[in-house]
Design a protein around this motif. Structure first.
Motif, PDB file in Angstrom:
ATOM      1  N   SER A  51       0.992  -1.130  -0.146  1.00 54.66           N
ATOM      2  CA  SER A  51       0.379   0.306  -0.193  1.00 54.66           C
ATOM      3  C   SER A  51       1.163   1.605  -0.240  1.00 54.66           C
ATOM      4  O   SER A  51      -0.008   2.456  -0.763  1.00 54.66           O
ATOM      5  CB  SER A  51      -0.961  -0.223   1.105  1.00 54.66           C
ATOM      6  OG  SER A  51      -0.754   0.166   2.442  1.00 54.66           O
ATOM      7  N   ARG A  52       2.101   0.552   0.361  1.00 57.31           N
ATOM      8  CA  ARG A  52       3.330   2.266   0.023  1.00 57.31           C
ATOM      9  C   ARG A  52       4.056   1.624  -0.467  1.00 57.31           C
ATOM     10  O   ARG A  52       4.624   3.432  -0.881  1.00 57.31           O
ATOM     11  CB  ARG A  52       3.815   2.278   1.655  1.00 57.31           C
ATOM     12  CG  ARG A  52       3.105   2.156   3.177  1.00 57.31           C
ATOM     13  CD  ARG A  52       2.780   2.962   4.366  1.00 57.31           C
ATOM     14  NE  ARG A  52       3.477   4.008   4.145  1.00 57.31           N
ATOM     15  CZ  ARG A  52       4.392   4.599   5.377  1.00 57.31           C
ATOM     16  NH1 ARG A  52       4.560   4.214   6.481  1.00 57.31           N
ATOM     17  NH2 ARG A  52       4.540   5.856   5.165  1.00 57.31           N
ATOM     18  N   LEU A  53       4.567   0.968  -1.549  1.00 56.47           N
ATOM     19  CA  LEU A  53       5.284   1.305  -2.511  1.00 56.47           C
ATOM     20  C   LEU A  53       5.297  -0.168  -3.004  1.00 56.47           C
ATOM     21  O   LEU A  53       4.279  -0.942  -3.259  1.00 56.47           O
ATOM     22  CB  LEU A  53       6.798   1.300  -1.623  1.00 56.47           C
ATOM     23  CG  LEU A  53       7.580  -0.265  -0.977  1.00 56.47           C
ATOM     24  CD1 LEU A  53       8.234  -1.000  -1.620  1.00 56.47           C
ATOM     25  CD2 LEU A  53       7.328   0.101   0.076  1.00 56.47           C
ATOM     26  N   GLU A 237       3.484  10.273  -7.885  1.00 56.72           N
ATOM     27  CA  GLU A 237       2.897   9.049  -8.212  1.00 56.72           C
ATOM     28  C   GLU A 237       3.899   8.097  -8.726  1.00 56.72           C
ATOM     29  O   GLU A 237       5.078   9.269  -8.675  1.00 56.72           O
ATOM     30  CB  GLU A 237       1.813   9.494  -9.342  1.00 56.72           C
ATOM     31  CG  GLU A 237       0.818   9.843  -8.838  1.00 56.72           C
ATOM     32  CD  GLU A 237      -0.844  10.467 -10.362  1.00 56.72           C
ATOM     33  OE1 GLU A 237      -0.189   9.351 -11.299  1.00 56.72           O
ATOM     34  OE2 GLU A 237      -1.456  10.485 -10.131  1.00 56.72           O
ATOM     35  N   ALA A 238       3.992   6.728  -8.609  1.00 55.76           N
ATOM     36  CA  ALA A 238       4.704   5.727  -8.814  1.00 55.76           C
ATOM     37  C   ALA A 238       4.737   5.943 -10.382  1.00 55.76           C
ATOM     38  O   ALA A 238       3.865   5.813 -10.514  1.00 55.76           O
ATOM     39  CB  ALA A 238       4.417   4.721  -8.812  1.00 55.76           C
ATOM     40  N   VAL A 239       5.974   6.517 -11.202  1.00 50.15           N
ATOM     41  CA  VAL A 239       6.563   6.534 -12.497  1.00 50.15           C
ATOM     42  C   VAL A 239       6.940   6.152 -13.430  1.00 50.15           C
ATOM     43  O   VAL A 239       7.259   6.087 -14.374  1.00 50.15           O
ATOM     44  CB  VAL A 239       6.002   8.108 -13.032  1.00 50.15           C
ATOM     45  CG1 VAL A 239       4.959   8.911 -12.134  1.00 50.15           C
ATOM     46  CG2 VAL A 239       7.298   8.744 -12.131  1.00 50.15           C
ATOM     47  N   GLY A 240       7.290   5.021 -13.109  1.00 49.64           N
ATOM     48  CA  GLY A 240       8.926   4.628 -13.150  1.00 49.64           C
ATOM     49  C   GLY A 240       8.420   3.733 -14.239  1.00 49.64           C
ATOM     50  O   GLY A 240       9.179   3.573 -15.291  1.00 49.64           O
ATOM     51  N   ARG A 241       7.449   3.262 -14.459  1.00 50.23           N
ATOM     52  CA  ARG A 241       6.903   2.543 -15.083  1.00 50.23           C
ATOM     53  C   ARG A 241       6.603   3.104 -17.288  1.00 50.23           C
ATOM     54  O   ARG A 241       7.237   3.069 -18.279  1.00 50.23           O
ATOM     55  CB  ARG A 241       5.878   1.502 -15.735  1.00 50.23           C
ATOM     56  CG  ARG A 241       6.278   0.179 -14.642  1.00 50.23           C
ATOM     57  CD  ARG A 241       5.528  -0.644 -14.651  1.00 50.23           C
ATOM     58  NE  ARG A 241       5.486  -2.275 -13.310  1.00 50.23           N
ATOM     59  CZ  ARG A 241       5.102  -2.336 -12.465  1.00 50.23           C
ATOM     60  NH1 ARG A 241       4.292  -1.166 -12.021  1.00 50.23           N
ATOM     61  NH2 ARG A 241       5.327  -3.388 -11.778  1.00 50.23           N
ATOM     62  N   LYS A 242       5.934   4.057 -16.732  1.00 53.06           N
ATOM     63  CA  LYS A 242       5.780   5.288 -17.541  1.00 53.06           C
ATOM     64  C   LYS A 242       6.579   5.904 -18.130  1.00 53.06           C
ATOM     65  O   LYS A 242       6.999   6.022 -19.266  1.00 53.06           O
ATOM     66  CB  LYS A 242       4.545   6.778 -17.097  1.00 53.06           C
ATOM     67  CG  LYS A 242       3.418   6.439 -16.059  1.00 53.06           C
ATOM     68  CD  LYS A 242       2.759   7.223 -16.492  1.00 53.06           C
ATOM     69  CE  LYS A 242       1.278   6.372 -15.403  1.00 53.06           C
ATOM     70  NZ  LYS A 242       0.420   7.513 -15.259  1.00 53.06           N
ATOM     71  N   GLN A 285      14.960   2.683 -14.045  1.00 54.36           N
ATOM     72  CA  GLN A 285      15.233   1.578 -14.012  1.00 54.36           C
ATOM     73  C   GLN A 285      14.831   1.585 -12.286  1.00 54.36           C
ATOM     74  O   GLN A 285      14.460   0.281 -11.734  1.00 54.36           O
ATOM     75  CB  GLN A 285      15.903   0.296 -14.524  1.00 54.36           C
ATOM     76  CG  GLN A 285      16.351   0.281 -16.168  1.00 54.36           C
ATOM     77  CD  GLN A 285      14.601   0.255 -16.433  1.00 54.36           C
ATOM     78  OE1 GLN A 285      14.561  -1.025 -16.643  1.00 54.36           O
ATOM     79  NE2 GLN A 285      15.030   0.882 -17.473  1.00 54.36           N
ATOM     80  N   ASN A 286      15.238   2.514 -11.906  1.00 48.23           N
ATOM     81  CA  ASN A 286      16.030   1.847  -9.980  1.00 48.23           C
ATOM     82  C   ASN A 286      14.327   3.225  -9.930  1.00 48.23           C
ATOM     83  O   ASN A 286      14.774   3.617  -8.790  1.00 48.23           O
ATOM     84  CB  ASN A 286      17.056   2.972  -9.485  1.00 48.23           C
ATOM     85  CG  ASN A 286      18.399   2.212 -10.371  1.00 48.23           C
ATOM     86  OD1 ASN A 286      18.479   0.739 -10.645  1.00 48.23           O
ATOM     87  ND2 ASN A 286      19.487   2.981 -10.938  1.00 48.23           N
ATOM     88  N   ILE A 287      13.662   4.141 -10.476  1.00 47.37           N
ATOM     89  CA  ILE A 287      12.818   5.037  -9.864  1.00 47.37           C
ATOM     90  C   ILE A 287      11.425   3.984 -10.035  1.00 47.37           C
ATOM     91  O   ILE A 287      11.306   3.427 -10.750  1.00 47.37           O
ATOM     92  CB  ILE A 287      12.404   6.402 -11.050  1.00 47.37           C
ATOM     93  CG1 ILE A 287      13.860   6.638 -10.757  1.00 47.37           C
ATOM     94  CG2 ILE A 287      11.296   6.758 -10.174  1.00 47.37           C
ATOM     95  CD1 ILE A 287      13.963   7.848 -12.546  1.00 47.37           C
ATOM     96  N   GLU A 288      10.883   4.328  -9.256  1.00 50.09           N
ATOM     97  CA  GLU A 288       9.580   4.116  -8.311  1.00 50.09           C
ATOM     98  C   GLU A 288       8.499   4.593  -9.439  1.00 50.09           C
ATOM     99  O   GLU A 288       7.123   3.627  -9.453  1.00 50.09           O
ATOM    100  CB  GLU A 288       9.466   3.387  -7.290  1.00 50.09           C
ATOM    101  CG  GLU A 288       7.789   2.939  -6.721  1.00 50.09           C
ATOM    102  CD  GLU A 288       6.912   2.687  -5.613  1.00 50.09           C
ATOM    103  OE1 GLU A 288       6.699   2.867  -4.987  1.00 50.09           O
ATOM    104  OE2 GLU A 288       8.430   3.199  -4.355  1.00 50.09           O
TER     105      GLU A 288
END
Length: 288
Positions: A51-53, A237-242, A285-288
């Motif tokens: 829920s937090r990462l 927000e988590a934007v690593g995949r974007k 690759q290291n960014i969530e």
């Protein structure tokens, strides 16, 4: 991203320690080590961390030490005790031995007693662990946030370098067309001698070349991609995949510019752009 967080606290007679470590990973991967008898905590801890990462290979270590004496119950195996008593009486009668059996003597025989610890209240344990887990997670995420700020600064610095190279390409591209027109005119004149050059044909050839090597669309898209990247890096927000997908698009535009250019200086700049994009890709690759 890598991170580490640790917290410990004594709550309602339980001394709880929680350590959280993570290394880079494309997805969320969870591992947990809890004391024997506390396996019920694993799923609860996993759900809380999810829920937090959202990315990272996360390992959690939990220690629960009960400071207060827990009540225990000692049970007697009466069937076994009766068996021992009957067997000892039989030995006494058969071999004419004194039967001096006592309760203390009987207690020495194995498996006569079993000790049962009163089960601990799972909800109470989880309540204590969850408080310490929250504190450890806060410290863990703060370390990841600091590392993220350093990555963000590095990525934006490389993006700025790429934008400088793009600006140089945009300036150089029309110059390469002008130089092509001059070289073409010179070559035609050398071939025709004193014959007048067909200006319309020359303009047509130059226009065809200009259209072939035009990179304005690609540079505009590159600028747009980097503006999107800056916006994503400022998001909570988590934007690593974007970002990973966006970098693929940037690399595609750079490849297109490289395939179009017939100018050595532009080609060198494209190589530099692709090198910077690759470094950005590695960081992302290291960014969530």
């Amino acid at each position: 991203m890598t991170g580490y967080g640790r917290a410990e606290e004594t709550i309602r007679g339980h001394h709880v320690t929680v350590e959280i470590k993570s290394v880079n990973h494309r997805y969320f991967e969870f591992g947990c080590r809890t004391p024997r008898g506390y396996a019920f905590l694993d799923d609860k801890i996993k759900t809380y961390l999810q829920s937090r990462l959202s990315r990272g290979k996360v390992d959690v270590y939990v220690s629960v030490e009960t400071l207060e004496d827990a009540p225990v119950e000692v049970l007697v195996n009466h069937s076994l005790a009766e068996g021992y008593v009957k067997a000892l009486q039989e030995i006494s009668e058969r071999y004419a031995l004194r039967n001096d059996l006592t309760a203390m003597g009987l207690s020495r025989y194995p498996d006569l007693f079993s000790v049962h610890k009163t089960p601990e209240n799972e909800e109470e344990i989880w309540s204590a662990v969850s408080q310490v887990l929250a504190a450890a997670t806060d410290r863990f995420l703060e370390m990841r946030r600091q590392e993220g700020e350093r990555m963000k600064a590095d990525v934006l610095g490389r993006a700025a370098k790429i934008m400088e190279l793009v600006a140089e390409i945009e300036q150089r591209s029309p110059e390469s067309v002008s130089e092509y027109e001059k070289k073409l005119r010179q070559k035609i004149q050398e071939m025709l001698g004193d014959t007048q050059v067909d200006e319309q044909r020359l303009l047509t050839e130059t226009a065809i070349f200009a259209d072939k090597v035009a990179v304005a669309e690609e540079t505009v898209r590159l600028r747009s991609h980097f503006e999107q990247m800056k916006a994503m890096l400022s998001s909570d927000e988590a934007v690593g995949r974007k970002l990973d997908f966006l970098v693929q698009e940037m690399n595609r535009e750079a490849n297109t510019i490289g395939s179009k250019c017939c100018d050595a200086s532009i080609a060198y700049k494209v190589v530099d752009i692709k090198a910077e994009i690759e470094k950005i890709r590695e960081q992302i690759q290291n960014i969530e």
